[in-house]
Structure formats: structure tokens, C-alpha cells
Design an enzyme around this catalytic site. Structure first.
Site, PDB file in Angstrom:
ATOM      1  N   GLY A 120       1.056  -1.402  -0.252  1.00  0.00           N
ATOM      2  CA  GLY A 120       0.444   0.051  -0.074  1.00  0.00           C
ATOM      3  C   GLY A 120       1.081   1.110  -0.003  1.00  0.00           C
ATOM      4  N   ASP A 128       4.887   5.163   8.913  1.00  0.00           N
ATOM      5  CA  ASP A 128       4.230   4.087   9.242  1.00  0.00           C
ATOM      6  C   ASP A 128       5.198   3.186  10.720  1.00  0.00           C
ATOM      7  OD1 ASP A 128       2.060   2.394   8.860  1.00  0.00           O
ATOM      8  OD2 ASP A 128       3.252   1.183   7.094  1.00  0.00           O
ATOM      9  N   HIS A 165       0.209   4.075   8.962  1.00  0.00           N
ATOM     10  CA  HIS A 165      -0.395   3.696   7.799  1.00  0.00           C
ATOM     11  C   HIS A 165      -1.900   2.325   8.212  1.00  0.00           C
ATOM     12  CE1 HIS A 165       1.189   5.455   3.963  1.00  0.00           C
ATOM     13  NE2 HIS A 165       1.959   5.092   4.525  1.00  0.00           N
ATOM     14  N   ARG A 214      -2.304  -9.011   0.115  1.00  0.00           N
ATOM     15  CA  ARG A 214      -1.077  -9.338   0.720  1.00  0.00           C
ATOM     16  C   ARG A 214      -1.390 -10.791   1.789  1.00  0.00           C
ATOM     17  NH1 ARG A 214       1.118  -7.675   4.554  1.00  0.00           N
ATOM     18  NH2 ARG A 214      -0.516  -5.980   5.413  1.00  0.00           N
ATOM     19  N   ASP A 238      -8.196  -3.668   9.136  1.00  0.00           N
ATOM     20  CA  ASP A 238      -7.405  -2.509   7.911  1.00  0.00           C
ATOM     21  C   ASP A 238      -7.660  -1.348   7.656  1.00  0.00           C
ATOM     22  OD1 ASP A 238      -5.844  -2.462   5.853  1.00  0.00           O
ATOM     23  OD2 ASP A 238      -7.206  -3.955   4.736  1.00  0.00           O
ATOM     24  N   LEU A 256      -6.283  -0.623   0.113  1.00  0.00           N
ATOM     25  CA  LEU A 256      -6.414   0.603  -1.482  1.00  0.00           C
ATOM     26  C   LEU A 256      -6.400  -0.752  -2.431  1.00  0.00           C
ATOM     27  CD1 LEU A 256      -2.203   2.481  -1.310  1.00  0.00           C
ATOM     28  CD2 LEU A 256      -5.336   3.233  -0.680  1.00  0.00           C
ATOM     29  N   LYS A 259     -10.064   0.178  -2.871  1.00  0.00           N
ATOM     30  CA  LYS A 259     -10.839   1.768  -3.947  1.00  0.00           C
ATOM     31  C   LYS A 259      -9.851   1.206  -5.641  1.00  0.00           C
ATOM     32  CE  LYS A 259      -9.928   4.822  -0.515  1.00  0.00           C
ATOM     33  NZ  LYS A 259      -9.718   6.044  -0.179  1.00  0.00           N
ATOM     34  N   GLU A 260      -8.879   0.975  -6.035  1.00  0.00           N
ATOM     35  CA  GLU A 260      -8.037   0.266  -6.546  1.00  0.00           C
ATOM     36  C   GLU A 260      -9.520  -0.305  -8.022  1.00  0.00           C
ATOM     37  OE1 GLU A 260      -3.607  -0.028  -4.870  1.00  0.00           O
ATOM     38  OE2 GLU A 260      -4.574  -1.422  -6.031  1.00  0.00           O
ATOM     39  N   ASP A 267       1.519  30.810  40.963  1.00  0.00           N
ATOM     40  CA  ASP A 267       0.972  29.524  40.281  1.00  0.00           C
ATOM     41  C   ASP A 267       1.389  29.686  38.745  1.00  0.00           C
ATOM     42  OD1 ASP A 267      -0.265  27.437  42.813  1.00  0.00           O
ATOM     43  OD2 ASP A 267      -1.118  29.341  42.613  1.00  0.00           O
TER      44      ASP A 267
END
Ligand code: GDG
Length: 733
Positions: free
Chosen positions: A29, A147, A171, A281, A380, A384, A387-388, A508
Site C-alpha cells: 500500500g 508507518d 498506514h 497480501r 485494515d 487500497l 479503491k483500485e 502558580d
């Protein structure tokens, strides 16, 4: 201005083949995202064009090969490799990163190892990274650390180069406080302090940002205000930046001849079936086994779909050597075998399973042609792949089934959102997805595609860097207010030459630090030495101006010639005279409000109510920080409502809430003194919001100093009470 990207791994891996070294691009990622951004810079107008990537190259390099690896990395990849020994890497990467932080931050507490050797290596590697960075860092560089492998690095760099501009992005999820606290005390403290070394820390979702702030509050006792924490000498900010993808790259690649060729090949093999795709992965967080169970249940319940659907399970090898991963790989092999054995026929394989890296165009071809994207991580950071998958849908058809545990679910609400632990939900969502009308698919995808296209990875980086620059600008403004040597020398010179001087000092937080019990903050010998020496001089008037009651001040400061102001200006005692009220004050309100304050202190252990003659105060310095600051907001609301028609002020200070008469403040008391005499040197020092009234009321030629580095009406800032004492000692010389 150079952008220095720092991550554990460089965007390539080095393979040693006898005497040759080979550079191979790596996936993941972080790499995909940042590489896409750097690629896009070539044609962008954004100023941060020059960059350098610092990280480990994936293997141990012998000393004699280091220089050739270094020069090839620099010339071909703009990269600076950090060389690390295999032994330390084992304990750092396989150990602390992948057996401690990764499982714990993904809430797999039972998989977490707590090993001191791992932790020591983690510290050591962070230090090695720091040394490498320091060597090449220029003052205008922006360092962006990525990360969980390098969470101590921001602080390490900050200690060496205090002015460095440092950003950090996590991440993976930041876990809830109860989970984070499973780490031993010193580790969790050092990790948080490490992160606070940055100017800006970014997280994928608001939940992770809030988790982080909660941990900082509960573990370090630091409160945030609108995402900003004021530290001793600077500010720190944390914010949410959901990472995007290079949308156009996926969309455009889907129609390239290479991709179309691959698609045709797949279409020939997968004739007359609908296809479900997953790409991950190999990792226990990705929920691959749950997904297979869900698919199995779907086949069990939906015989009408047999021979009409194929699940393409793409698993990418990762973290080979970590036991959990090997065990999981075996279980996946078994589960796929079980499903295919149970439902498969000579002419139909329900699960097509592949365990290898896919070339980019194959990946895009699969995204583009598959009917359903089945992304079901148990937890997670973002994901990504989801999204891809959407970005590759050039005709806008296709259905995304997405786990609510992926950060991406926060942005992709039009997908079918499921709970990955519930196999019935996975099974029924597969049926819904396969049967969803094309028009509905397109409607849903169009909305999501627009969102992904407008907040793509380039936008993401620019957003982060812009906010980092913003924090740095604010930091610079703070810095300019610190009493410089020149200003201090001017102050000292004016003090020496003046003939009629007055110094207002809050007590103080200004002359002494805060303690948990206010009655224990007795002035020490150093304070007495300063005050008595200062007030000995006939030309110098010293006024202690405090929120404390008159009895305490009188008992503590038995110093000739000193003047005292108690209860934030309600009572005044000019030197060697008696106490007097600054104006007639009413205290009837106390009997009405004390029970309300008491009801709060009964519920919040460690908090207490202080009754003064003309004001009441709720103190919560000793209480659980998080609980007390939430209740303080409630109390504030209640009090503001209740006192709306009364001549009272409700003020929130440093871990206190105070209710007092309107029109009484330290500023009025200061005016009382100033109007009586023609002073040619005025100095006021204070740390609290109540001292702002002093700063506001001073004439323009007066010196005003705020203790601490938060915004103020004061002309200058000093870091803490120690700096104040140093300055006062210099006046005595
Ligand atoms: C971490 C967080 C967060 C994967 N296999 C192949 C391949 N890839 C590319 C994908 C995608 C990336 O790798 C995987 O990204 P993910 O986001 O799904 O997951 P992680 O690697 O775990 O990443 C994660 C991410 O960081 C970013 O912040 O979203 O939550 O865990 O881009 O396309 N690319 C190619 N072949 C493959 O076989 N070409």
C-alpha cells in the site's frame, strides 16, 4: 525545498545473485501510493519537486557492495539505502514490527509478543535511521516518516535538529486505548512521545486520530484542542488524511491494449460465469479464511449459482518466515481444497486460487473484468485494493463488497458494507451483489468514483504537506514571541536606568510549577531570595497577583514592602497596609452554586471544591484527565446556563473552573496600582488565562511576558517558571 520520504522499506528490493545485484520493484500500500505520487510530480505544478526516499533495501549488503548499491539507488531511484545487519533486522522487523506492533495495532492481542530484545532492536533501528537522516538533512527539507516501523524517529530527529519540519503518517489503524495499553508502560510512553516529536501526525480515519488523542491524554496527560497540542516549546497537530489512489492511472490502464489482451485471455477461460475477485497480501488481518467460509456458505445455500460463479482468490506472498503466516497459508490451502472438493465438477472450479505476485496489467485486467470485488479484512488501516477495484471500472458496472473494519469503508458507503466476522452476511452479500441490476451498480459506482477521483493520492500528499507547512508557520509565529537575547538585554537596561518601577508577578505556574495539591505549592528559598531582594530596593514595587485567597498569600509572603492581590483582584493589600476590597462584592451566589460543584466533585475522584471569599473553584488536576475534562465541559455548560442572569463570570483555567463576580479581574487590580503612580518601568509575568486581563490592561511601553508557549496578549513568551526565575535573578545583578 526537498521532500524526504522515510519508510522502513525502499520502493524496491535488492536481490543478490552470486556477484550481481538486482533491483526489483516492490508492492504494498505505502509503496504504491507514494510512488504514484512521486511519478505524478513530474507533470505537477506543486512546489515539492525534489525528493529523496530513505529506507532499508530488503537484504543485508556486504561492505564491499555498499557503495555500488548506494550510487545505483541514488541515480536510478532517488533513494538512499539504510544498511542494516540481518540479525538486528530479524528482531526489529520480524520481531517488534510484525510480532508486536502489527498484531496489537490491528487488535489481535493474542498474537502479540512482548519481548524486550525486540523492543531494544526497534529502538536501535530507529536510531540508525536517525543517524542516516541527520547526515543529509538540509534546513529547508521536509521529512515525511511513514508507518509503524519508525514511530520513535520523529522525536529522535527533533532532539538533534529542533527546527526540523517533520511529518508522520500511520498506514495501519491506531488502536483503542485499552488495546494500546497492553504494551508495557515505558514502550507505550516512548512510542507516544516519539510520535509527538513530529509537527504533524496523520491517520487514515477519524477513529484512529481520536484513539491516538485519547492515548496521549490518558497516558501523557496532554489535552488537545481542535487537533492541536501545545507542547513546551512548539505545537503538535494530528489530523485525518484518508489515503487515496492514483485514480486516473487505474482508469486509464484499464483500456490499454496490454490490459485488454489479458482480459480477453481470462474471458476465454472464464466463459459463462460471473467472477468474484479478492486480492490481498497473505495476512491474518485480511480475513481470507472468513471470506472462504462465507463463499462456502453461499454455495451451500444457493445451488442455482453452481457452475455460474467463480471466485478468483489472489493471495500475494508476504512476511515469509513469520509462523502465523505460514500456518495461515496452510489453512487457506486446505479451505480452498475443501470447497473445490465439495462443490467442484470436472467443468467447474469454484475457487481459482493463486499465491504469487501479479504484474500490474494483470491486476488491472482482473479489477476491470470481475463482477464482484470481495474485500473482507478483519481490520485494515485503509485498504487500497477496494479503491483500485472501483477506479478500474471503466463502464461503472461491478459491485464492491467491503468490510466495515477497513478504513476505506468510511469513504465508500455506497458499497455493500458487511461485518467480516459474520459468514451469513458475507454469503448473503455475495448473492445480493451477483443479482444487483446494472443500473444500480452504475449509480453506486459513479458516486464513489467521483469521490476517489477528486481525493486521489496526489491530493492526499498535497493536503498533508500543506497542513505540515501550516503547522510550521504557526510554530514560527510562536517562536518569534520568545524573549530574545536582544529584547532581554533591552529589558535589563531599561530596568537598571528606571527610577520608579513596578513588577506584577502571578504565582502558580509563574514562580513555581504546578503541584497536584495546591496547598503544597509553598514558595521555596529561591523565590524568597528573589522577592525579598527585589522589594528591598526603594525604587521597585513588587506585586504578587494571584487567584489564591488572602490568608494564604499573607501567610506565605511575609516580606516587607511587598504588595499582594488575592482572589484575582477582589482583594488588594498595598505594601505595609491592610487588605481592602477593590469594590463592593456580592457572595450570595456561592450558596446556590457550591452544591452543583460538589455534586461534580463527588462523581470525579480526586477533584475538589475550593471556597474563597468571593469566588468558588472546582479543581480537577488530580483526577483522571479524560473523565475530568469531559465532565468539566458539562459543568461549564450547566454553569453558564444557570448564571445567565447573574452578575457572574464562569471561567475555565488550567484544570480548574472558577465562578466569580463580574468586573473583578487582575487587570482592574493592575490599573489600581498603575493609576496611582507614574512608573517608568512596568513588567508583568503570568501563565494563566486570568493573567491575560493584566496583559490587556498594561500601557504600550510595559513589558508583558506569558509563561508557556501558547497564544497571548503578552508581548513575549518564556518557556517555564525556571526561565522566569533566571530573568528575575538577572534583574537583581
Ligand atoms: C498498508 C495497510 C493501507 C498488492 N498485490 C499486488 C499489488 N498490490 C498492491 C495493490 C495495493 C497495495 O499493493 C496493497 O495495499 P493495501 O492497502 O490493500 O494493503 P497493505 O499492503 O497492507 O498496506 C493498509 C495501506 O498500507 C496504505 O496506507 O491501505 O491498510 O495495511 O496498491 O495494488 N500490486 C501488483 N501486484 C500484486 O500482486 N502489481
Amino acid at each position: 525545498m526537498r521532500l524526504i520520504i522515510v519508510s522502513n522499506r525502499l520502493p524496491f528490493t535488492i536481490k543478490k545473485l552470486k556477484n550481481k545485484i538486482e533491483f526489483k520493484e516492490s508492492s504494498g500500500g505505502l509503496t504504491t501510493g507514494i510512488s504514484s505520487y512521486l511519478e505524478s510530480l513530474k507533470s505537477s505544478s506543486f512546489i515539492q519537486k525534489e525528493h529523496l526516499w530513505i529506507g532499508w533495501c530488503g537484504t543485508t549488503i556486504e561492505n564491499n557492495l555498499e557503495s555500488s548499491v548506494r550510487s545505483k539507488s541514488l541515480n536510478h531511484y532517488n533513494a538512499l539505502p539504510v544498511f542494516l545487519d540481518q540479525n538486528i533486522m530479524e528482531k526489529f522487523y520480524t520481531g517488534f514490527c510484525n510480532k508486536t506492533i502489527w498484531p496489537l495495532f490491528h487488535c489481535f492481542a493474542l498474537y502479540t509478543h512482548y519481548d524486550k530484545d525486540f523492543w531494544d532492536s526497534y529502538k536501535q533501528v530507529n536510531e540508525i535511521f536517525c543517524e542516516n537522516i541527520i547526515k543529509i538533512l538540509k534546513p529547508t527539507d521536509i521529512v515525511w516518516i511513514h508507518d509503524y516501523h519508525l514511530m520513535l524517529l520523529p522525536k529522535l530527529i527533533r532532539e538533534k535538529i529542533p527546527q526540523a519540519q517533520i511529518g508522520f503518517f500511520l498506514h495501519i489503524p491506531f488502536p483503542p486505548h485499552e488495546i494500546f495499553c497492553l504494551l508495557p508502560k515505558t514502550w507505550r510512553t516512548e512510542i507516544l512521545e516519539g510520535l509527538l516529536g513530529a509537527d504533524l501526525a496523520g491517520f487514515h480515519t477519524n477513529d484512529y486520530t481520536q484513539n491516538f488523542f485519547k492515548c496521549v491524554l490518558r497516558i501523557l496527560g496532554l489535552e488537545q484542542n481542535l487537533g492541536t497540542i501545545v507542547l513546551n516549546d512548539r505545537i503538535f497537530r494530528a489530523d485525518t488524511f484518508p489515503m487515496g489512489i492514483h485514480f486516473n492511472k487505474f482508469f486509464e490502464s484499464a483500456i490499454l491494449p496490454q490490459t485488454i489482451k489479458e482480459k480477453k485471455l481470462f474471458a476465454q477461460i472464464l466463459k459463462n460465469v460471473k467472477t468474484i475477485l479478492s486480492v490481498d497480501r497473505l495476512d491474518y488481518t485480511k480475513g481470507i479464511l472468513n471470506r472462504l467460509e462465507g463463499f462456502e456458505l453461499f454455495l451451500e445455500k444457493n445451488v442455482q449459482w453452481h457452475k455460474k460463479v467463480t471466485f478468483l482468490l489472489m493471495v500475494i506472498p508476504s512476511r515469509i518466515g513469520v509462523d502465523n503466516y505460514q500456518r495461515m497459508k496452510t489453512k487457506i490451502d486446505e479451505s480452498v481444497g475443501k470447497i473445490n472438493g465439495r462443490f467442484g465438477t470436472i467443468d467447474w472450479t469454484p475457487v481459482v486460487y493463486q499465491y504469487k505476485h501479479l504484474p500490474f496489467h494483470t491486476l488491472v485486467a482482473l479489477y476491470n473484468m470481475c463482477d464482484v470485488g470481495l474485500i473482507t479484512p478483519l481490520r485494515d488501516g485503509m485498504n487500497l485494493v477496494a479503491k483500485e477495484f472501483l477506479a478500474s471500472k471503466t463502464d461503472k458496472t461491478g459491485v464492491l463488497i467491503l468490510s466495515e473494519m477497513a478504513g476505506a469503508a468510511k469513504e465508500l458507503g455506497e458499497a455493500i458494507i458487511i461485518n467480516p466476522n459474520h459468514k451469513e452476511e458475507i454469503a448473503s452479500s455475495i448473492k445480493d451483489a451477483l443479482e444487483m441490476p446494472y443500473q444500480e451498480q452504475q449509480q453506486r459506482n459513479e458516486i464513489m468514483q467521483k469521490r476517489l477521483q477528486s481525493y486521489d493520492v496526489i491530493h492526499w500528499v498535497e493536503d498533508f504537506i500543506t497542513e505540515l507547512n501550516d503547522v510550521n508557520k504557526t510554530k514560527t509565529n510562536y517562536n518569534t514571541k520568545i524573549l530574545s537575547i536582544t529584547e532581554k538585554n533591552n529589558l535589563l537596561k531599561n530596568f537598571k536606568t528606571a527610577t520608579n518601577k513596578i513588577i506584577f508577578l502571578d504565582y502558580d505556574g509563574t514562580l513555581v510549577p504546578f503541584f497536584n495539591q495546591p496547598e503544597k505549592t509553598l514558595p521555596d528559598t529561591e523565590v524568597f531570595q528573589i522577592l525579598s531582594t527585589l522589594s528591598k530596593s526603594l525604587s521597585t514595587n513588587v506585586v504578587i497577583i494571584s487567584g489564591r485567597n488572602k490568608i494564604t498569600l499573607q501567610n506565605w509572603f511575609k516580606i516587607p514592602n511587598i504588595s499582594l492581590v488575592a482572589e484575582h483582584g477582589a482583594w488588594i493589600k498595598e505594601s505595609n497596609k491592610d487588605w481592602k476590597l477593590i469594590k463592593p462584592i456580592n457572595s450570595d451566589f456561592k450558596s446556590k452554586l457550591i452544591p452543583i460543584l460538589k455534586s461534580f466533585s463527588d462523581k470525579i475522584p480526586g477533584s475538589f471544591v475550593e471556597e474563597k471569599e468571593f469566588s468558588i473553584v472546582w479543581h480537577y488536576r488530580n483526577s483522571d484527565t479524560e473523565l475530568a475534562s469531559t465532565r468539566a465541559k458539562e459543568l461549564l455548560d450547566d454553569l453558564i446556563f444557570l448564571t445567565a442572569n447573574m452578575d457572574l463570570q464562569v471561567l475555565q483555567g488550567n484544570k480548574v473552573i472558577e465562578i466569580r463576580n463580574f468586573g473583578i479581574n487582575k487587570g482592574i487590580a493592575v490599573n489600581y496600582f498603575i493609576s496611582k503612580n507614574n512608573f517608568d518601568f512596568i513588567l508583568a509575568i503570568g501563565d494563566d488565562w486570568t493573567d491575560e486581563d493584566i496583559f490587556k490592561s498594561l500601557p504600550p511601553n510595559a513589558y508583558s511576558i506569558k509563561v508557556g508557549l501558547s497564544p497571548s496578549y503578552a508581548k513575549f513568551n518564556l518557556e517555564d517558571y525556571k526561565e522566569v526565575r533566571k530573568l528575575l535573578f538577572e534583574l537583581l545583578k
